[in-house]
Design a protein around this motif. Structure first.
Motif, PDB file in Angstrom:
ATOM      1  N   SER A   1      -1.318 -35.185  89.749  1.00  0.00           N
ATOM      2  CA  SER A   1      -0.992 -35.267  91.179  1.00  0.00           C
ATOM      3  C   SER A   1      -1.307 -33.953  91.882  1.00  0.00           C
ATOM      4  N   GLY A   2      -1.097 -32.836  91.177  1.00  0.00           N
ATOM      5  CA  GLY A   2      -1.459 -31.531  91.734  1.00  0.00           C
ATOM      6  C   GLY A   2      -2.955 -31.392  91.909  1.00  0.00           C
ATOM      7  N   LEU A   3      -3.718 -31.907  90.941  1.00  0.00           N
ATOM      8  CA  LEU A   3      -5.179 -31.831  91.036  1.00  0.00           C
ATOM      9  C   LEU A   3      -5.712 -32.701  92.171  1.00  0.00           C
ATOM     10  N   VAL A   4      -5.064 -33.836  92.413  1.00  0.00           N
ATOM     11  CA  VAL A   4      -5.466 -34.674  93.549  1.00  0.00           C
ATOM     12  C   VAL A   4      -5.393 -33.857  94.834  1.00  0.00           C
ATOM     13  N   GLU A   5      -4.320 -33.067  94.983  1.00  0.00           N
ATOM     14  CA  GLU A   5      -4.167 -32.219  96.174  1.00  0.00           C
ATOM     15  C   GLU A   5      -5.222 -31.120  96.210  1.00  0.00           C
ATOM     16  N   VAL A   6      -5.502 -30.519  95.045  1.00  0.00           N
ATOM     17  CA  VAL A   6      -6.504 -29.439  94.985  1.00  0.00           C
ATOM     18  C   VAL A   6      -7.864 -29.956  95.438  1.00  0.00           C
ATOM     19  N   PHE A   7      -8.300 -31.087  94.875  1.00  0.00           N
ATOM     20  CA  PHE A   7      -9.621 -31.608  95.213  1.00  0.00           C
ATOM     21  C   PHE A   7      -9.678 -32.126  96.654  1.00  0.00           C
ATOM     22  N   ALA A   8      -8.564 -32.639  97.152  1.00  0.00           N
ATOM     23  CA  ALA A   8      -8.536 -33.082  98.553  1.00  0.00           C
ATOM     24  C   ALA A   8      -8.791 -31.901  99.485  1.00  0.00           C
ATOM     25  N   ALA A   9      -8.194 -30.755  99.147  1.00  0.00           N
ATOM     26  CA  ALA A   9      -8.412 -29.551  99.957  1.00  0.00           C
ATOM     27  C   ALA A   9      -9.852 -29.061  99.826  1.00  0.00           C
ATOM     28  N   LEU A  10     -10.374 -29.004  98.594  1.00  0.00           N
ATOM     29  CA  LEU A  10     -11.732 -28.497  98.372  1.00  0.00           C
ATOM     30  C   LEU A  10     -12.771 -29.358  99.079  1.00  0.00           C
ATOM     31  N   GLN A  11     -12.541 -30.672  99.110  1.00  0.00           N
ATOM     32  CA  GLN A  11     -13.496 -31.557  99.775  1.00  0.00           C
ATOM     33  C   GLN A  11     -13.490 -31.371 101.290  1.00  0.00           C
ATOM     34  N   LYS A  12     -12.412 -30.771 101.802  1.00  0.00           N
ATOM     35  CA  LYS A  12     -12.344 -30.443 103.229  1.00  0.00           C
ATOM     36  C   LYS A  12     -12.731 -28.983 103.479  1.00  0.00           C
ATOM     37  N   ASN A  13     -13.174 -28.286 102.399  1.00  0.00           N
ATOM     38  CA  ASN A  13     -13.549 -26.872 102.471  1.00  0.00           C
ATOM     39  C   ASN A  13     -12.389 -25.988 102.943  1.00  0.00           C
ATOM     40  N   ILE A  14     -11.178 -26.311 102.483  1.00  0.00           N
ATOM     41  CA  ILE A  14     -10.030 -25.470 102.803  1.00  0.00           C
ATOM     42  C   ILE A  14      -9.350 -25.025 101.514  1.00  0.00           C
ATOM     43  N   VAL A  15      -8.555 -23.966 101.615  1.00  0.00           N
ATOM     44  CA  VAL A  15      -7.883 -23.394 100.452  1.00  0.00           C
ATOM     45  C   VAL A  15      -6.692 -24.275 100.066  1.00  0.00           C
TER      46      VAL A  15
ATOM     47  N   ASP B   1      -7.730 -14.102  85.659  1.00  0.00           N
ATOM     48  CA  ASP B   1      -7.238 -12.819  85.173  1.00  0.00           C
ATOM     49  C   ASP B   1      -6.306 -12.228  86.228  1.00  0.00           C
ATOM     50  N   LEU B   2      -5.590 -11.168  85.846  1.00  0.00           N
ATOM     51  CA  LEU B   2      -4.717 -10.504  86.814  1.00  0.00           C
ATOM     52  C   LEU B   2      -5.486  -9.367  87.484  1.00  0.00           C
ATOM     53  N   MET B   3      -6.464  -9.779  88.261  1.00  0.00           N
ATOM     54  CA  MET B   3      -7.252  -8.873  89.073  1.00  0.00           C
ATOM     55  C   MET B   3      -7.087  -9.299  90.530  1.00  0.00           C
ATOM     56  N   THR B   4      -7.215  -8.368  91.442  1.00  0.00           N
ATOM     57  CA  THR B   4      -7.023  -8.678  92.853  1.00  0.00           C
ATOM     58  C   THR B   4      -7.954  -9.786  93.304  1.00  0.00           C
ATOM     59  N   ARG B   5      -9.195  -9.763  92.815  1.00  0.00           N
ATOM     60  CA  ARG B   5     -10.156 -10.782  93.238  1.00  0.00           C
ATOM     61  C   ARG B   5      -9.701 -12.177  92.804  1.00  0.00           C
ATOM     62  N   ASN B   6      -9.119 -12.307  91.595  1.00  0.00           N
ATOM     63  CA  ASN B   6      -8.666 -13.602  91.114  1.00  0.00           C
ATOM     64  C   ASN B   6      -7.417 -14.084  91.843  1.00  0.00           C
ATOM     65  N   LEU B   7      -6.529 -13.152  92.163  1.00  0.00           N
ATOM     66  CA  LEU B   7      -5.260 -13.514  92.782  1.00  0.00           C
ATOM     67  C   LEU B   7      -5.394 -13.782  94.279  1.00  0.00           C
ATOM     68  N   ASP B   8      -6.295 -13.044  94.948  1.00  0.00           N
ATOM     69  CA  ASP B   8      -6.341 -13.085  96.412  1.00  0.00           C
ATOM     70  C   ASP B   8      -7.646 -13.602  97.006  1.00  0.00           C
ATOM     71  N   ASN B   9      -8.721 -13.615  96.227  1.00  0.00           N
ATOM     72  CA  ASN B   9     -10.027 -13.921  96.808  1.00  0.00           C
ATOM     73  C   ASN B   9     -10.780 -15.049  96.106  1.00  0.00           C
ATOM     74  N   ARG B  10     -10.117 -15.733  95.186  1.00  0.00           N
ATOM     75  CA  ARG B  10     -10.762 -16.844  94.484  1.00  0.00           C
ATOM     76  C   ARG B  10      -9.832 -18.044  94.427  1.00  0.00           C
ATOM     77  N   VAL B  11     -10.435 -19.217  94.332  1.00  0.00           N
ATOM     78  CA  VAL B  11      -9.660 -20.425  94.059  1.00  0.00           C
ATOM     79  C   VAL B  11      -9.578 -20.564  92.543  1.00  0.00           C
ATOM     80  N   GLU B  12      -8.385 -20.332  92.008  1.00  0.00           N
ATOM     81  CA  GLU B  12      -8.112 -20.427  90.572  1.00  0.00           C
ATOM     82  C   GLU B  12      -7.015 -21.460  90.376  1.00  0.00           C
ATOM     83  N   VAL B  13      -7.011 -22.106  89.221  1.00  0.00           N
ATOM     84  CA  VAL B  13      -5.965 -23.084  88.933  1.00  0.00           C
ATOM     85  C   VAL B  13      -5.362 -22.795  87.564  1.00  0.00           C
TER      86      VAL B  13
END
Length: 684
Positions: A481-495, A611-623
């Motif tokens: 159910s969480g992934l359904v929400e993730v992909f719904a957002a990605l298909q709308k090009n939103i975070v 990873d626990l890097m700023t780019r992963n935490l703040d600038n990437r879509v990670e799951v």
């Protein structure tokens, strides 16, 4: 806690200490000889990328203004100086290891790497014939003229800087550049003699045949010295997610080949006047000059041929099957009953391929959604997705075009997928999509059901043979159910955000991690056993490090397994006395990310792409995704425990940065990668 006061290791310096651990593997006499050569190649390849990206970034920062230290918290020029000093020391170790140890060990195995001066008449004739038939048409020198602009050298290509002269008359010499062809095998196996094996490098074939190249010139002396230029590989991109973005990216990839010079690696035997010529003509700085050996692009040695005993390489180990997960039955039906964990490369990556292949042909499957970051050259993942589209399934595929050094390949794959009817999503503006997630929508008795495949590593069957990762196959509704929400957002090009069951960057994962760390701090203050175990590639985010220091000071026991850079400094009084850090570098590349929290005896466990890097935490879509199944949680915990007990290939990360091998109380030899294979093999 103020970030300015906490002990930190600069990330670039920490990364160099990681690469030193790779060099340790090449120096380890317990590692098979051909594998030692490959570790030298990995060290060299790592260093090339480090200069193209990290040093390039530092150089840009250093050129901004005098306020760099105030803005970034450190002096980029000082770090660049430290980098050069460390790299020169490492290059000396590298050259000594190859020239004085590895080459001699090969000779003991009756394998000889010959240079152009060691060829007898018969082998010389063989080399000349090979050169004239296979190479000569690909080798065209560029004659240099002091009045003309120096031609631009291609990034990472090997060149010979050549001087033709009369004896004692170098002032009237002719100068030339020869680019070593990239599309040719770097190694030529020569005819065997009396059970002696001979190999010559492409570089030395060209050196031996220089007279065939420059036959029209009148000279007595010919000198050739290898050079390699590493350029700034960062891209200046239009961030708009559209066809315009693809065009912009394609243009930027062309610019990458002509980026600012970061490093000139040169043969130390080159005369000073020739080196000075290059420096002047290429407008290089002293800091960009790195002395090296006569051979560059050592990364090609990853394909060094084993012409000797099979024992000179690690034995090939067959991937294991996952208990109760059979290829002879429907994977989806088995996943509907329970979760499964695949630990590659110990277990077969084919399960992921079969998961997608089954989804592609199953009449009940209506939709497949997937994120792709790095793919194999002949990707079976892509083939499965294309076949799904041809079979009438709706396929949504997010291809991350900004995957560094895979941009060109991903542009190709995205266009190929579109041509075959796949709905290609080009990501979220301003963010990289680094998650490794797949969701299958299936109609069962008029009811929609979901099946998920989530991983810590790429959907890449090639790297899955050498990268140690974990993949979860599940139909658990809390996750799907969480992934359904993730992909719904990605298909709308939103975070994607606000998804309670998953740990999703860039909005929620930092807050969730702080919450779990704070809970351990609270438990420690109540004298409830509190601990945190984190495994990842890199730890560099300063705020996260500060939070871990806070937990340590509260009495939380923290164990970290970090393969690469680690900016946290363990064992510092008043900051990190309760923190231990090890790094495992061995046969496989440790790539899994695992977060474990004690949670007052009800352990929480997450696998993640981050990873626990700023780019992963703040600038990437990670799951990040939780592990709910008790058996799988125990399996991952057992694997982590084996790694924490490693006393063979684990190194301590400490304030001395000396990469000391980790010692444990266990009297038995523990080599985690070998022992994990045995552990999984024994599972029923």
């Amino acid at each position: 806690m103020s970030l300015k006061r906490i002990p930190l290791t600069n990330r670039e310096i920490s990364w160099l200490y990681f690469n030193e651990r790779v060099l340790q593997e090449a120096a380890d006499e317990g590692v098979p000889l051909i594998e030692r050569i490959r570790f030298l190649a990995i060290f060299s390849s790592n260093l090339d990328e480090f200069y193209r990206v990290r040093v390039a970034t530092l150089s840009r920062l250093a050129n901004l203004n005098e306020r760099s230290k105030e803005i970034f918290g450190y002096n980029p020029r000082k770090i660049l100086s430290q980098i050069k000093n460390l790299v020169i020391k490492q290059e000396k170790k590298f050259n000594n290891l190859y020239e004085n140890i590895i080459v001699k060990k090969l000779a003991e195995e009756k394998i000889f790497i010959l240079d152009e001066k060691q060829l007898n008449v018969a082998r010389g004739t063989f080399v000349k014939t090979y050169f004239r038939e296979k190479l000569l048409s690909n080798v065209v020198p560029i004659m240099l003229n002091k009045h003309l602009v120096m031609p631009e050298l291609r990034d990472q290509a090997i060149y010979f800087f050549v001087r033709l002269s009369k004896e004692g008359q170098t002032s009237e010499a002719k100068l030339a550049l020869i680019e070593v062809p990239e599309n040719m095998q770097r190694f030529l196996v020569l005819p065997e003699t009396n059970q002696l094996k001979f190999i010559i490098l492409l570089d030395d074939i060209i050196r031996y045949c220089l007279d065939d190249i420059f036959f029209i010139f009148d000279y007595d002396v010919i000198e050739a010295y290898s050079i390699q230029l590493t350029r700034d590989a960062e891209l200046d991109l239009d961030k708009e997610v559209s066809e315009k973005f693809i065009e912009s990216l394609s243009k930027s990839l062309q610019k990458r080949k002509k980026g600012k010079p970061m490093r000139l690696l040169y043969d130390t035997d080159m005369p000073m006047d020739m080196l000075s010529y290059l420096v002047r003509k290429m407008q290089l700085t002293a800091s960009s000059l790195i002395p090296g050996s006569r051979y560059h692009n050592f990364k090609d040695f990853i394909n060094f041929p084993n012409v000797g005993r099979p024992e000179l390489e690690y034995p090939k180990v067959a991937p294991l099957w996952v208990p109760n997960l059979s290829f002879g039955k429907s994977l989806l039906s088995m996943i509907s009953k329970r979760d499964f964990l695949i630990s590659t490369p110990y277990q077969s990556f084919d399960y992921i391929i079969h998961f997608l292949r089954e989804a592609a042909i199953d009449p009940g499957v209506r939709e497949i959604s997937i994120t792709l970051y790095r793919l194999a050259a002949n990707s079976r993942i892509i083939n499965a997705l294309i076949n799904a589209a041809k079979n009438g399934k709706t396929v949504h595929c997010l291809v991350e075009l900004k995957a560094r050094f895979d941009e060109q390949a991903n542009i190709y794959w995205s266009r190929r997928l579109e041509e075959e009817g796949v709905n290609v999503i080009y990501g979220v503006s301003g963010y990289k999509v680094h998650s490794k997630i797949c969701l299958v929508k299936r109609l069962e008795n008029r009811k929609v059901c979901y099946y998920a495949c989530l991983s810590t590593g790429n959907y890449n069957e090639k790297t899955a043979r050498i990268y140690a990762d974990h993949t979860l196959l599940t139909a658990n509704k809390k996750i799907t159910s969480g992934l359904v929400e993730v992909f719904a957002a990605l298909q709308k090009n939103i975070v994607p955000q606000g998804i309670k069951t998953l740990m999703v960057s860039p909005v929620d994962s930092r807050k969730m991690l702080y919450k779990y760390i704070d809970q351990e701090i609270s438990n420690a203050k109540k004298s409830i056993p509190a601990y945190i175990i984190l495994k990842m590639n890199s730890l560099a985010d300063e705020q996260m490090i500060a939070h871990l220091y806070k937990a340590s000071n509260a009495g939380v026991k923290i164990k970290l397994i970090i393969r690469g850079m680690c900016c946290l400094v363990p064992g510092v009084k008043g900051n990190s006395e309760n923190i231990e850090v090890i790094s495992i570098v061995d046969k496989y590349l440790e790539h899994a990310r695992i977060y474990i929290f004690g949670n007052a005896g009800k352990e929480l466990m997450f696998l993640t792409s981050s990873d626990l890097m700023t780019r992963n935490l703040d600038n990437r879509v990670e799951v990040g995704f939780p592990i709910f199944d008790k058996e799988l949680k125990q399996e991952i915990r057992d694997i982590i425990n084996i790694q924490l007990q490693d006393n063979t290939k684990a190194r301590e990360i400490n304030s001395l940065n000396n990469n000391r091998y980790h010692k444990t109380d266990d009297k038995l030899k523990v080599r985690s990668q070998f022992d994990i294979y045995t552990y999984l093999k024994q599972k029923k």
